[in-house]
Design a protein around this motif. Structure first.
Motif, PDB file in Angstrom:
ATOM      1  N   THR A   1       0.831  -1.203   0.000  1.00 47.72           N
ATOM      2  CA  THR A   1       0.000   0.000   0.000  1.00 47.72           C
ATOM      3  C   THR A   1       0.868   1.256   0.000  1.00 47.72           C
ATOM      4  O   THR A   1       0.590   2.226  -0.719  1.00 47.72           O
ATOM      5  CB  THR A   1      -0.928   0.002   1.233  1.00 47.72           C
ATOM      6  OG1 THR A   1      -1.760  -1.159   1.199  1.00 47.72           O
ATOM      7  CG2 THR A   1      -1.800   1.245   1.255  1.00 47.72           C
ATOM      8  N   VAL A   2       1.920   1.238   0.819  1.00 52.58           N
ATOM      9  CA  VAL A   2       2.853   2.363   0.872  1.00 52.58           C
ATOM     10  C   VAL A   2       3.531   2.553  -0.485  1.00 52.58           C
ATOM     11  O   VAL A   2       3.645   3.679  -0.992  1.00 52.58           O
ATOM     12  CB  VAL A   2       3.908   2.132   1.974  1.00 52.58           C
ATOM     13  CG1 VAL A   2       5.066   3.119   1.838  1.00 52.58           C
ATOM     14  CG2 VAL A   2       3.274   2.254   3.351  1.00 52.58           C
TER      15      VAL A   2
ATOM     16  N   LYS B   1       2.692   6.735  -6.907  1.00 54.03           N
ATOM     17  CA  LYS B   1       1.678   7.534  -7.601  1.00 54.03           C
ATOM     18  C   LYS B   1       1.893   9.029  -7.395  1.00 54.03           C
ATOM     19  O   LYS B   1       1.292   9.845  -8.100  1.00 54.03           O
ATOM     20  CB  LYS B   1       0.276   7.154  -7.096  1.00 54.03           C
ATOM     21  CG  LYS B   1      -0.234   5.810  -7.598  1.00 54.03           C
ATOM     22  CD  LYS B   1      -1.620   5.530  -7.034  1.00 54.03           C
ATOM     23  CE  LYS B   1      -2.143   4.180  -7.499  1.00 54.03           C
ATOM     24  NZ  LYS B   1      -3.478   3.879  -6.897  1.00 54.03           N
ATOM     25  N   ASP B   2       2.723   9.377  -6.413  1.00 50.44           N
ATOM     26  CA  ASP B   2       2.962  10.785  -6.087  1.00 50.44           C
ATOM     27  C   ASP B   2       4.134  11.299  -6.916  1.00 50.44           C
ATOM     28  O   ASP B   2       5.279  10.874  -6.721  1.00 50.44           O
ATOM     29  CB  ASP B   2       3.264  10.932  -4.591  1.00 50.44           C
ATOM     30  CG  ASP B   2       3.215  12.379  -4.122  1.00 50.44           C
ATOM     31  OD1 ASP B   2       3.804  13.243  -4.803  1.00 50.44           O
ATOM     32  OD2 ASP B   2       2.591  12.644  -3.077  1.00 50.44           O
ATOM     33  N   SER B   3       3.867  12.208  -7.810  1.00 51.31           N
ATOM     34  CA  SER B   3       4.896  12.687  -8.734  1.00 51.31           C
ATOM     35  C   SER B   3       5.974  13.520  -8.050  1.00 51.31           C
ATOM     36  O   SER B   3       7.053  13.732  -8.613  1.00 51.31           O
ATOM     37  CB  SER B   3       4.248  13.513  -9.851  1.00 51.31           C
ATOM     38  OG  SER B   3       3.559  14.632  -9.306  1.00 51.31           O
ATOM     39  N   GLU B   4       5.698  14.000  -6.830  1.00 51.39           N
ATOM     40  CA  GLU B   4       6.670  14.834  -6.127  1.00 51.39           C
ATOM     41  C   GLU B   4       7.699  14.018  -5.348  1.00 51.39           C
ATOM     42  O   GLU B   4       8.696  14.566  -4.880  1.00 51.39           O
ATOM     43  CB  GLU B   4       5.942  15.779  -5.163  1.00 51.39           C
ATOM     44  CG  GLU B   4       5.029  16.785  -5.848  1.00 51.39           C
ATOM     45  CD  GLU B   4       4.353  17.703  -4.852  1.00 51.39           C
ATOM     46  OE1 GLU B   4       4.552  17.496  -3.630  1.00 51.39           O
ATOM     47  OE2 GLU B   4       3.643  18.620  -5.284  1.00 51.39           O
TER      48      GLU B   4
ATOM     49  N   ALA C   1       6.170   1.445   6.318  1.00 50.78           N
ATOM     50  CA  ALA C   1       4.940   0.749   6.691  1.00 50.78           C
ATOM     51  C   ALA C   1       4.982   0.265   8.134  1.00 50.78           C
ATOM     52  O   ALA C   1       3.977   0.330   8.854  1.00 50.78           O
ATOM     53  CB  ALA C   1       4.708  -0.432   5.745  1.00 50.78           C
ATOM     54  N   LEU C   2       6.141  -0.221   8.577  1.00 46.38           N
ATOM     55  CA  LEU C   2       6.251  -0.735   9.939  1.00 46.38           C
ATOM     56  C   LEU C   2       6.175   0.385  10.978  1.00 46.38           C
ATOM     57  O   LEU C   2       5.677   0.178  12.090  1.00 46.38           O
ATOM     58  CB  LEU C   2       7.559  -1.510  10.107  1.00 46.38           C
ATOM     59  CG  LEU C   2       7.663  -2.839   9.350  1.00 46.38           C
ATOM     60  CD1 LEU C   2       9.043  -3.452   9.540  1.00 46.38           C
ATOM     61  CD2 LEU C   2       6.583  -3.813   9.795  1.00 46.38           C
ATOM     62  N   ILE C   3       6.675   1.561  10.620  1.00 47.32           N
ATOM     63  CA  ILE C   3       6.632   2.687  11.558  1.00 47.32           C
ATOM     64  C   ILE C   3       5.265   3.368  11.528  1.00 47.32           C
ATOM     65  O   ILE C   3       4.687   3.678  12.566  1.00 47.32           O
ATOM     66  CB  ILE C   3       7.745   3.704  11.236  1.00 47.32           C
ATOM     67  CG1 ILE C   3       9.123   3.046  11.393  1.00 47.32           C
ATOM     68  CG2 ILE C   3       7.629   4.929  12.141  1.00 47.32           C
ATOM     69  CD1 ILE C   3       9.394   2.467  12.768  1.00 47.32           C
TER      70      ILE C   3
ATOM     71  N   PRO D   1      -1.238   1.181   7.030  1.00 47.49           N
ATOM     72  CA  PRO D   1      -0.469   2.377   7.394  1.00 47.49           C
ATOM     73  C   PRO D   1      -1.308   3.641   7.219  1.00 47.49           C
ATOM     74  O   PRO D   1      -2.288   3.636   6.479  1.00 47.49           O
ATOM     75  CB  PRO D   1       0.676   2.355   6.381  1.00 47.49           C
ATOM     76  CG  PRO D   1       0.058   1.725   5.160  1.00 47.49           C
ATOM     77  CD  PRO D   1      -0.973   0.735   5.649  1.00 47.49           C
ATOM     78  N   ASP D   2      -0.926   4.708   7.907  1.00 50.66           N
ATOM     79  CA  ASP D   2      -1.563   6.007   7.724  1.00 50.66           C
ATOM     80  C   ASP D   2      -0.906   6.657   6.511  1.00 50.66           C
ATOM     81  O   ASP D   2       0.205   7.179   6.601  1.00 50.66           O
ATOM     82  CB  ASP D   2      -1.361   6.861   8.976  1.00 50.66           C
ATOM     83  CG  ASP D   2      -2.123   8.176   8.916  1.00 50.66           C
ATOM     84  OD1 ASP D   2      -2.154   8.790   7.830  1.00 50.66           O
ATOM     85  OD2 ASP D   2      -2.655   8.604   9.957  1.00 50.66           O
ATOM     86  N   ILE D   3      -1.583   6.614   5.374  1.00 47.99           N
ATOM     87  CA  ILE D   3      -0.963   7.037   4.117  1.00 47.99           C
ATOM     88  C   ILE D   3      -0.613   8.519   4.121  1.00 47.99           C
ATOM     89  O   ILE D   3       0.427   8.926   3.585  1.00 47.99           O
ATOM     90  CB  ILE D   3      -1.875   6.697   2.919  1.00 47.99           C
ATOM     91  CG1 ILE D   3      -1.961   5.174   2.765  1.00 47.99           C
ATOM     92  CG2 ILE D   3      -1.337   7.314   1.638  1.00 47.99           C
ATOM     93  CD1 ILE D   3      -0.618   4.491   2.551  1.00 47.99           C
ATOM     94  N   ASP D   4      -1.446   9.345   4.732  1.00 48.98           N
ATOM     95  CA  ASP D   4      -1.114  10.773   4.797  1.00 48.98           C
ATOM     96  C   ASP D   4       0.200  10.979   5.545  1.00 48.98           C
ATOM     97  O   ASP D   4       1.056  11.768   5.120  1.00 48.98           O
ATOM     98  CB  ASP D   4      -2.239  11.551   5.487  1.00 48.98           C
ATOM     99  CG  ASP D   4      -3.482  11.671   4.619  1.00 48.98           C
ATOM    100  OD1 ASP D   4      -3.348  11.528   3.382  1.00 48.98           O
ATOM    101  OD2 ASP D   4      -4.574  11.896   5.167  1.00 48.98           O
ATOM    102  N   ASN D   5       0.363  10.278   6.657  1.00 51.72           N
ATOM    103  CA  ASN D   5       1.613  10.376   7.411  1.00 51.72           C
ATOM    104  C   ASN D   5       2.785   9.812   6.621  1.00 51.72           C
ATOM    105  O   ASN D   5       3.900  10.346   6.662  1.00 51.72           O
ATOM    106  CB  ASN D   5       1.488   9.641   8.747  1.00 51.72           C
ATOM    107  CG  ASN D   5       0.662  10.403   9.762  1.00 51.72           C
ATOM    108  OD1 ASN D   5       0.336  11.573   9.558  1.00 51.72           O
ATOM    109  ND2 ASN D   5       0.315   9.744  10.853  1.00 51.72           N
ATOM    110  N   VAL D   6       2.546   8.716   5.918  1.00 45.80           N
ATOM    111  CA  VAL D   6       3.599   8.105   5.104  1.00 45.80           C
ATOM    112  C   VAL D   6       4.096   9.084   4.049  1.00 45.80           C
ATOM    113  O   VAL D   6       5.309   9.288   3.879  1.00 45.80           O
ATOM    114  CB  VAL D   6       3.091   6.816   4.431  1.00 45.80           C
ATOM    115  CG1 VAL D   6       4.040   6.380   3.307  1.00 45.80           C
ATOM    116  CG2 VAL D   6       2.956   5.695   5.453  1.00 45.80           C
ATOM    117  N   LEU D   7       3.171   9.697   3.324  1.00 45.63           N
ATOM    118  CA  LEU D   7       3.559  10.624   2.259  1.00 45.63           C
ATOM    119  C   LEU D   7       4.257  11.856   2.826  1.00 45.63           C
ATOM    120  O   LEU D   7       5.236  12.350   2.250  1.00 45.63           O
ATOM    121  CB  LEU D   7       2.331  11.031   1.450  1.00 45.63           C
ATOM    122  CG  LEU D   7       1.667   9.902   0.646  1.00 45.63           C
ATOM    123  CD1 LEU D   7       0.406  10.410  -0.047  1.00 45.63           C
ATOM    124  CD2 LEU D   7       2.632   9.319  -0.382  1.00 45.63           C
TER     125      LEU D   7
END
Length: 319
Positions: free
Chosen positions: A76-77, A83-86, A99-101, A105-111
């Motif tokens: 998922t991460v 998908k994020d071009s930046e 993902a483990l941290i 996962p919280d995708i907003d936090n991941v990004l």
């Protein structure tokens, strides 16, 4: 090797810790006297049977295993970041670490963390190599002699351990010496890579053992130090601290760390433990055997081995 602390540990000597030993002062002596040795890099990994429940040695291939759920999180991460071009694509190893941290996962936090990580690498010219990591660690040791006490793997807990003397760090010197802040932050980055060479290390977190005897927040560490630390690398590097142990801590460090809680991420301060005492007195009495120079050589050797393991694992792993 003349000193018993310096020889490789044989499998039959690996200690089994009693319940709660990690929070005891004796554990630090145990980590040094039994585990604070350069592991044998040629030692064969033992096959792993389970995930999360068994303490594995640093060369056990089971330390790179993932549960089905963890692998799904990492996928998922990976999909979100790519998908994020930046954001520049990362390795599959890094996707797992994020993902483990950022469980879930919280995708907003991941990004958000991935963007900070990318910006940090660019700003400080981070090169993900063993030689670069050891260069910065060596420069930092020269900048603040006596601050770095030990880097080791604790066979009793399965965690990597970094020991430091907070009284040997000087905030005024850090912010007044050209290039010192950059060296300090780059060293933090590479040291955290060394503390996280495999998925079990990332999952379980690392241990900090901090000597505080004689600490003075006017000259050692203050809120400016911690604000810079958390703003720069704390928001970027995905890291879990399994335990943060303060030895010989007094009023100054207790008050300062209570204020630091307001600006630090929960994963840093939720496992504080104050007031620990070592039977040897200060921690440098344990780790600087036979000398500080010998301890520095051990630190560099062990960080070299840990970084080599991380980059080998990163190169060979795929989701």
């Amino acid at each position: 090797m003349d000193n018993n602390n310096d020889r490789p540990i044989r499998p039959e000597e690996e200690p089994v810790a009693p319940n709660g030993v990690e929070s005891q002062a004796a554990a630090v002596a145990q980590e040094n006297n039994r585990n604070d040795a350069v592991p044998n890099a040629n030692r064969r990994p033992r096959p792993s049977r389970t995930i999360n429940t068994r303490i594995l040695g640093p060369f056990d291939t089971g330390r790179m295993e993932l549960s089905k759920q963890e692998r799904q999180w990492a996928q998922t991460v990976k999909e979100a970041i790519e998908k994020d071009s930046e954001i520049t694509n990362l390795s599959d190893f890094w996707y797992v670490q994020l993902a483990l941290i950022e469980k879930g996962p919280d995708i907003d936090n991941v990004l958000d963390r991935a963007r900070h990580l990318q910006a940090f690498r660019q700003e400080y010219g981070i090169t993900e190599t063993t030689s670069s990591g050891c260069f910065f660690v060596h420069e930092f040791i020269k900048l603040f002699p006596g601050f770095s006490l030990s880097f080791s793997f604790n066979y009793a807990t399965g965690r990597y351990v970094a020991a430091m003397d907070l009284t040997k760090f000087y905030t005024a010197k850090l912010f007044s010496t050209p290039g010192a802040v950059e060296t300090w932050l780059a060293t933090n980055y590479h040291s955290q890579n060394a503390l996280n060479p495999d998925f079990q290390a990332i999952r379980h977190g690392a241990t900090l053992a901090l000597e505080c005897d004689g600490f003075d927040w006017k000259k050692n560490m203050n809120l400016r130090f911690f604000t810079t630390l958390f703003q720069e690398i704390g928001s970027a590097y995905p890291m879990k601290w399994g335990s943060v142990n303060f030895f010989n801590s007094g009023v100054f460090i207790n008050v300062l760390m209570s204020m630091v809680k307001r600006i630090s991420p929960p994963e840093f301060h939720e496992n504080y433990e104050f007031g620990l005492v070592s039977e040897a007195g200060r921690l440098d009495n344990i780790f600087f055997i036979p000398s500080m120079e010998a301890a520095n050589e051990r630190i560099l050797m062990r960080i070299t081995l840990a970084l080599q393991r991380r980059y080998a694992n990163e190169a060979s792993f795929s989701l």
